[in-house]
Write an enzyme that holds these catalytic residues in place. Structure first.
Site, PDB file in Angstrom:
ATOM      1  N   SER A   6       0.838  -1.198   0.000  1.00  0.00           N
ATOM      2  CA  SER A   6       0.000   0.000   0.000  1.00  0.00           C
ATOM      3  C   SER A   6       0.869   1.242   0.000  1.00  0.00           C
ATOM      4  O   SER A   6       1.704   1.434   0.892  1.00  0.00           O
ATOM      5  CB  SER A   6      -0.910   0.019   1.229  1.00  0.00           C
ATOM      6  N   HIS A  29      -1.270  -1.347  -4.118  1.00  0.00           N
ATOM      7  CA  HIS A  29      -2.576  -1.032  -3.546  1.00  0.00           C
ATOM      8  C   HIS A  29      -2.662   0.484  -3.380  1.00  0.00           C
ATOM      9  O   HIS A  29      -1.881   1.080  -2.634  1.00  0.00           O
ATOM     10  CB  HIS A  29      -2.729  -1.734  -2.194  1.00  0.00           C
ATOM     11  N   ASP A  31      -4.763   3.554  -2.167  1.00  0.00           N
ATOM     12  CA  ASP A  31      -5.854   3.920  -1.278  1.00  0.00           C
ATOM     13  C   ASP A  31      -6.368   5.313  -1.619  1.00  0.00           C
ATOM     14  O   ASP A  31      -5.646   6.305  -1.503  1.00  0.00           O
ATOM     15  CB  ASP A  31      -5.380   3.902   0.175  1.00  0.00           C
ATOM     16  N   MET A  33      -9.075   8.055  -0.515  1.00  0.00           N
ATOM     17  CA  MET A  33      -9.949   8.435   0.590  1.00  0.00           C
ATOM     18  C   MET A  33     -10.448   9.854   0.359  1.00  0.00           C
ATOM     19  O   MET A  33      -9.693  10.725  -0.067  1.00  0.00           O
ATOM     20  CB  MET A  33      -9.191   8.350   1.918  1.00  0.00           C
ATOM     21  N   HIS A  62      -8.268   0.947  -4.266  1.00  0.00           N
ATOM     22  CA  HIS A  62      -9.201   0.730  -3.155  1.00  0.00           C
ATOM     23  C   HIS A  62      -9.878   2.060  -2.835  1.00  0.00           C
ATOM     24  O   HIS A  62      -9.248   2.982  -2.303  1.00  0.00           O
ATOM     25  CB  HIS A  62      -8.432   0.202  -1.938  1.00  0.00           C
ATOM     26  N   MET A  64     -12.147   4.270  -0.768  1.00  0.00           N
ATOM     27  CA  MET A  64     -12.805   4.515   0.516  1.00  0.00           C
ATOM     28  C   MET A  64     -13.502   5.867   0.393  1.00  0.00           C
ATOM     29  O   MET A  64     -13.083   6.866   0.983  1.00  0.00           O
ATOM     30  CB  MET A  64     -11.787   4.474   1.649  1.00  0.00           C
ATOM     31  N   MET A 133     -11.700  -6.224   5.377  1.00  0.00           N
ATOM     32  CA  MET A 133     -10.870  -5.294   6.134  1.00  0.00           C
ATOM     33  C   MET A 133     -10.528  -5.872   7.494  1.00  0.00           C
ATOM     34  O   MET A 133     -11.411  -6.286   8.251  1.00  0.00           O
ATOM     35  CB  MET A 133     -11.595  -3.956   6.310  1.00  0.00           C
ATOM     36  N   GLY A 141      -1.295   1.792   9.718  1.00  0.00           N
ATOM     37  CA  GLY A 141      -0.613   1.562  10.983  1.00  0.00           C
ATOM     38  C   GLY A 141      -1.489   1.044  12.105  1.00  0.00           C
ATOM     39  O   GLY A 141      -1.045   1.009  13.259  1.00  0.00           O
ATOM     40  N   ASP A 171      -6.652  -6.473   4.352  1.00  0.00           N
ATOM     41  CA  ASP A 171      -6.000  -5.171   4.384  1.00  0.00           C
ATOM     42  C   ASP A 171      -6.099  -4.618   5.789  1.00  0.00           C
ATOM     43  O   ASP A 171      -7.191  -4.391   6.297  1.00  0.00           O
ATOM     44  CB  ASP A 171      -6.706  -4.231   3.388  1.00  0.00           C
TER      45      ASP A 171
END
Length: 221
Positions: A6, A29, A31, A33, A62, A64, A133, A141, A171
């Site tokens: 990621s 990956h 992300d 958001m 991905h 979100m 998830m 983290g 993930d």
């Protein structure tokens, strides 16, 4: 078994270099958001498009974000082979999956830790991948949540009963300490952020994850 680092944990000031450093991975990956579906804000269409132009490996995007039905098809870009949207952000996840497949990418649905997998297991053939998830989405983290792993077994059995090939991705909190447990539960695709993009070269960290999986497979057989 697939490793998808990621870039949420990468150095965004040197992103092309960070992408080249994971050339031994199976995909990157990405992300996305929006600051609404999750409280964090990362990157959007123009940056994903540019990443696809320079990445040495395919993009696993991905999302979100809210209103996935509207936005997910717009992420079908050069270099993107899979688009994942959240079930909780779609009015009709099954229709959206068809739209993505028709557009030429793998259709993947993501499930938050509190989302029931049963409705998606019942229609598992609608998806190319299901992302379970193992943390709450939105921040890197976080600690691994083993209590969600039974979903993987439900989905794996449903795929076997339906006679279809479906990737099962995890993930959140994936590291050399947790990856074998996730694999034993049924996962075959692993997103790793800080476990890959920590201090030092990412390539040995990717190999360390593969070594753990190989050792666990040997013990299992």
């Amino acid at each position: 078994m697939r490793i998808h680092p990621s870039i949420l944990s990468a150095d965004f000031a040197n992103l092309e270099r960070e992408l080249q450093a994971i050339a031994t991975a199976d995909a990157v990956h990405v992300d996305v958001m929006d600051g609404h579906f999750v409280p964090n804000l990362t990157l959007g269409l123009p940056i994903v498009e540019r990443i696809g132009q320079v990445s040495p490996v395919p993009l696993d995007v991905h999302l979100m974000i809210d209103d996935a039905d509207r936005w997910a098809p717009q992420y079908v870009l050069p270099g993107v082979t899979s688009v994942t949207f959240h079930a909780e952000a779609s009015r009709d996840p099954f229709a959206l999956a068809r739209t993505l497949r028709d557009a030429g990418v793998a259709a993947s649905v993501a499930l938050k830790p509190g989302t029931d997998a049963a409705p998606f297991a019942d229609r598992i053939d609608a998806f190319d991948m299901v992302l379970v998830m193992t943390v709450e989405p939105g921040f890197g983290g976080q600690s691994f949540m083993p209590e969600v792993l039974p979903k993987l077994g439900v989905l794996r059995r449903a795929a076997a009963d339906a006679g279809v090939q479906v990737l099962l991705q995890v993930d959140g909190g994936i590291s050399t300490a947790t990856i074998a447990e996730a694999a034993a539960a049924g996962a075959d695709t692993f997103v790793a952020g800080s476990a890959v993009y920590g201090n030092g070269d990412p390539a040995p960290r990717i190999q360390a994850l593969r070594d753990v999986l190989a050792a666990a497979d040997t013990l299992g057989s």
